[in-house]
Design an enzyme around this catalytic site. Structure first.
Site, short mmCIF file in Angstrom:
data_model
loop_
_atom_site.label_atom_id
_atom_site.label_comp_id
_atom_site.label_asym_id
_atom_site.label_seq_id
_atom_site.Cartn_x
_atom_site.Cartn_y
_atom_site.Cartn_z
N CYS A 154 13.87 11.19 5.72
CA CYS A 154 13.64 10.80 7.12
C CYS A 154 14.91 10.98 7.94
O CYS A 154 14.86 11.35 9.10
CB CYS A 154 13.19 9.35 7.17
N GLU B 139 10.27 17.14 13.68
CA GLU B 139 10.67 16.87 12.29
C GLU B 139 9.88 17.78 11.35
O GLU B 139 8.65 17.81 11.40
CB GLU B 139 10.34 15.40 11.96
N GLU C 270 9.68 1.93 10.49
CA GLU C 270 10.72 2.90 10.11
C GLU C 270 10.06 4.27 10.16
O GLU C 270 9.27 4.61 9.27
CB GLU C 270 11.21 2.63 8.67
N LYS D 250 0.88 -1.19 0.00
CA LYS D 250 0.00 0.00 0.00
C LYS D 250 0.91 1.22 0.00
O LYS D 250 1.38 1.66 1.05
CB LYS D 250 -0.88 -0.04 1.26
P1 NAD Z 1 2.40 8.91 6.73
O1 NAD Z 1 2.52 8.25 8.05
O2 NAD Z 1 1.44 10.02 6.59
O3 NAD Z 1 1.99 7.83 5.61
C1 NAD Z 1 2.76 6.68 5.38
C2 NAD Z 1 1.85 5.59 4.83
O4 NAD Z 1 0.90 5.20 5.83
C3 NAD Z 1 1.04 6.02 3.62
O5 NAD Z 1 0.96 4.96 2.70
C4 NAD Z 1 -0.34 6.30 4.22
O6 NAD Z 1 -1.40 6.18 3.31
C5 NAD Z 1 -0.41 5.22 5.28
N1 NAD Z 1 -1.37 5.48 6.37
C6 NAD Z 1 -1.81 6.67 6.82
N2 NAD Z 1 -2.70 6.48 7.83
C7 NAD Z 1 -2.80 5.15 8.03
C8 NAD Z 1 -3.52 4.32 8.94
N3 NAD Z 1 -4.34 4.84 9.85
N4 NAD Z 1 -3.33 2.98 8.87
C9 NAD Z 1 -2.51 2.44 7.97
N5 NAD Z 1 -1.81 3.16 7.06
C10 NAD Z 1 -1.95 4.50 7.10
O7 NAD Z 1 3.87 9.34 6.32
P2 NAD Z 1 4.30 10.12 5.01
O8 NAD Z 1 3.84 11.54 5.14
O9 NAD Z 1 3.91 9.36 3.79
O10 NAD Z 1 5.88 10.05 5.11
C11 NAD Z 1 6.63 10.95 5.87
C12 NAD Z 1 7.12 10.31 7.13
O11 NAD Z 1 7.79 9.08 6.83
C13 NAD Z 1 8.16 11.17 7.83
O12 NAD Z 1 7.90 11.17 9.21
C14 NAD Z 1 9.46 10.46 7.53
O13 NAD Z 1 10.49 10.67 8.47
C15 NAD Z 1 9.02 9.03 7.50
N6 NAD Z 1 9.98 8.20 6.74
C16 NAD Z 1 10.79 7.35 7.44
C17 NAD Z 1 11.74 6.59 6.75
C18 NAD Z 1 12.67 5.66 7.50
O14 NAD Z 1 13.37 4.90 6.85
N7 NAD Z 1 12.72 5.67 8.82
C19 NAD Z 1 11.83 6.68 5.37
C20 NAD Z 1 10.98 7.55 4.69
C21 NAD Z 1 10.04 8.30 5.39
#
Ligand code: NAD
Length: 504
Positions: free
Chosen positions: A295, A394, A261, A186
């Site tokens: 991230c 962040e 992550e 997803k």
């Molecule tokens: P997000 O948490 O908004 O979304 C991530 C994913 O989760 C998306 O596919 C989203 O549709 C899904 N999602 C949202 N609500 C959900 C729920 N209730 N249940 C299940 N899935 C759900 O994050 P984002 O805005 O897409 O990404 C940015 C964040 O990701 C930042 O905090 C960044 O630091 C982190 N990130 C971490 C890494 C790492 O390797 N640690 C890598 C890339 C990004």
């Protein structure tokens, strides 16, 4: 005419399928703010079908008694084919990535090379895994022999973010399939286009139906039902802490393992013995690469007070030289952030920093020469205190905040002054000092005299509130394997614990 993205459906059981409610989400090019297509919005009904097909596909192999080794063998072949196909279509995929998420084209090409490399790497690792199966264990009783099998966890849900749309997905898809799992991916609703193209690649290489399913859609509509589904055996998630917490809660109800992550607020410490230009370039790269949406961005600069003034002067010169443009334009090094929401959020962080008393040394605004698109100039903020939001939270945008230090202890204290623990960097010519810092810093990754290089052979992940579990390397494969103990009684003698019954 604006570039358009291919019109795709959900990818379930090896076929394109319209989502049951037929809802679609617009795809907006963040550089032009134009709608360039749409993607399907899956809901819980589609998740139900995908989980069902995915489980059937996984258990079919088990029922046929073909076992784990057989399952993985063709996967390695398909994995190599996928890598070859992506290399073949690298430029096309990179352009799609760029118009979907705003990443400079040169970076997107680099990502596609990493995608192919990641598939190749896990094909190799899966081959090596066979040799490690059934390794005998040393036991304290000669009457028993024991060995361990590493087996696929089962059906796994992979939920990924938008900053490296295809690469983050493949960091999970490649090891999950190499381990022999069946998966449902997803991707983020803000950038799913290249993940749907991966589905087309799976069709082209003839991946068995149901092994990889790709459902696009909103987090609460498609991600949440996947996370809570009782027939999904594990969730591997990359994204924000807020969503990570929801996923962990959903998984807890059915006692399902998760790996997370999450976000970061990573430090970069610059000592006074450095080459100013080299260190300034790494500092800029560590925070402003991928339009600042990394991230592991080293977004807290901790610089020795004796060089702070000269260093910041050099850094501003480097930053002002960054080419900000449409990310498809040649030489672009900073494109727009991914969405209007993200753009507003970043500007709000900057205005809060100002209102709390910080100084905007450079940037903080939209570049004057760009009238459309979600562009934010690379921003450096000084006069920061450790209680300010800009130091603690962040931003996930091109914003660097700065503090100075006097002693190594003070530098470490500032570096570790965060609930996060993902990345970190130290720049110094004193390698013993770098070694001390690497041990003392509370983070899953330490870069010495650089920031952000990433290799699929090395473990990736964070400590503290940045999550747990590791992507990449052999640890990435272990994420999708479960360990089974097989113990055999080898003595000819009876066990002899109970008195034998008297003969009839
Ligand atoms: P997000 O948490 O908004 O979304 C991530 C994913 O989760 C998306 O596919 C989203 O549709 C899904 N999602 C949202 N609500 C959900 C729920 N209730 N249940 C299940 N899935 C759900 O994050 P984002 O805005 O897409 O990404 C940015 C964040 O990701 C930042 O905090 C960044 O630091 C982190 N990130 C971490 C890494 C790492 O390797 N640690 C890598 C890339 C990004």
């Amino acid at each position: 005419m604006a570039l358009q993205v291919p019109r795709r459906q959900l990818f379930i059981d090896g076929q394109w399928r319209e989502s049951l409610l037929k809802n679609r989400i617009p795809v907006i090019n963040p550089a032009t703010e134009q709608i360039i297509g749409d993607i399907p919005a899956a809901t819980s009904e589609d998740v139900e079908i995908a989980v069902c097909r995915c489980s059937e596909s996984f258990f079919k192999e088990q029922r046929q008694g073909l076992g784990f080794g057989f399952w993985r063998f063709p996967c390695q072949v398909f994995t190599r084919h996928r890598a070859a196909k992506i290399t073949e279509r690298k430029t096309e995929f990179a352009k799609l990535e760029t118009i979907d998420c705003g990443k400079p084209l040169d970076e997107a090409v680099w990502d596609m090379e990493d995608v192919a490399g990641c598939f190749e790497y896990y094909a190799d690792l899966a081959e090596g895994l066979d040799a490690k199966q059934k390794a005998p264990l040393s036991l304290p009783m000669e009457t028993f022999k024991s060995h361990v099998l590493k087996e696929p966890i089962g059906v796994v849900g992979l939920i990924t973010p938008w900053n490296y749309p295809l690469l983050m997905a493949v960091w999970k898809v490649a090891p999950a399939l190499a381990a022999g799992c069946a998966a449902i991916l997803k991707p983020s609703e803000l950038a799913s286009v290249t993940c749907l193209e991966l589905a087309e690649v799976c069709r082209e290489v003839g991946l068995p139906p149901g092994v990889l399913n790709i459902l696009t859609g909103l987090g609460h509509e498609a991600g949440a039902p996947l996370a809570s589904h009782p027939n999904v055996d594990k969730i591997a998630f990359t994204g924000s802490n807020a969503t990570g917490s929801k996923i962990m809660t959903a998984a807890a109800h059915v006692v399902k393992p998760v790996s997370l992550e999450l976000g970061g607020k990573s430090p970069i410490i610059v000592f006074e013995d450095v080459d100013l230009d080299k260190s300034a370039e790494w500092t800029a790269f560590g925070c402003f690469w991928t339009n600042g949406q990394i991230c592991s961005a080293t977004s807290r600069l901790i610089v020795h007070e004796n060089i702070a003034k000269q260093f910041l002067d050099r850094l501003v010169k480097w930053v002002k030289n960054i080419k900000i443009s449409d990310p498809l334009e040649e030489g672009c090094r900073l494109g727009p952030v991914v969405s209007a929401g993200q753009y507003e959020k970043i500007l709000k962080f900057i205005s809060t920093a100002k209102s709390e008393g910080a100084t905007i040394l450079t940037g903080g605004v939209r570049p004057k020469h760009l009238k459309k698109g979600y562009f934010v100039e690379p921003t450096i903020i000084t006069d920061v205190t450790t209680s300010m939001q800009i130091w603690r939270e962040e931003v996930f945008g091109p914003v660097l905040c700065v503090k100075t230090f006097r002693t190594e202890e003070e530098a470490l204290e500032l570096a570790n002054d965060t609930p996060y623990g993902l990345g970190s960097a130290v720049i110094s010519n004193d390698l013993e000092r770098c070694d001390r810092i690497s041990k003392a810093i509370q983070a899953g990754i330490v870069w010495i005299n650089c920031s952000q290089p990433c290799f699929c052979q090395a473990p990736w992940g964070g400590n503290k509130r940045s999550g747990f579990g590791r992507d990449l390397g052999e640890w990435g494969l272990d994420n999708y394997l479960t360990v089974k103990q097989v113990t055999r009684y080898v003595s000819d003698e009876p066990w002899g614990w109970y008195r034998p019954p008297s003969k009839l």
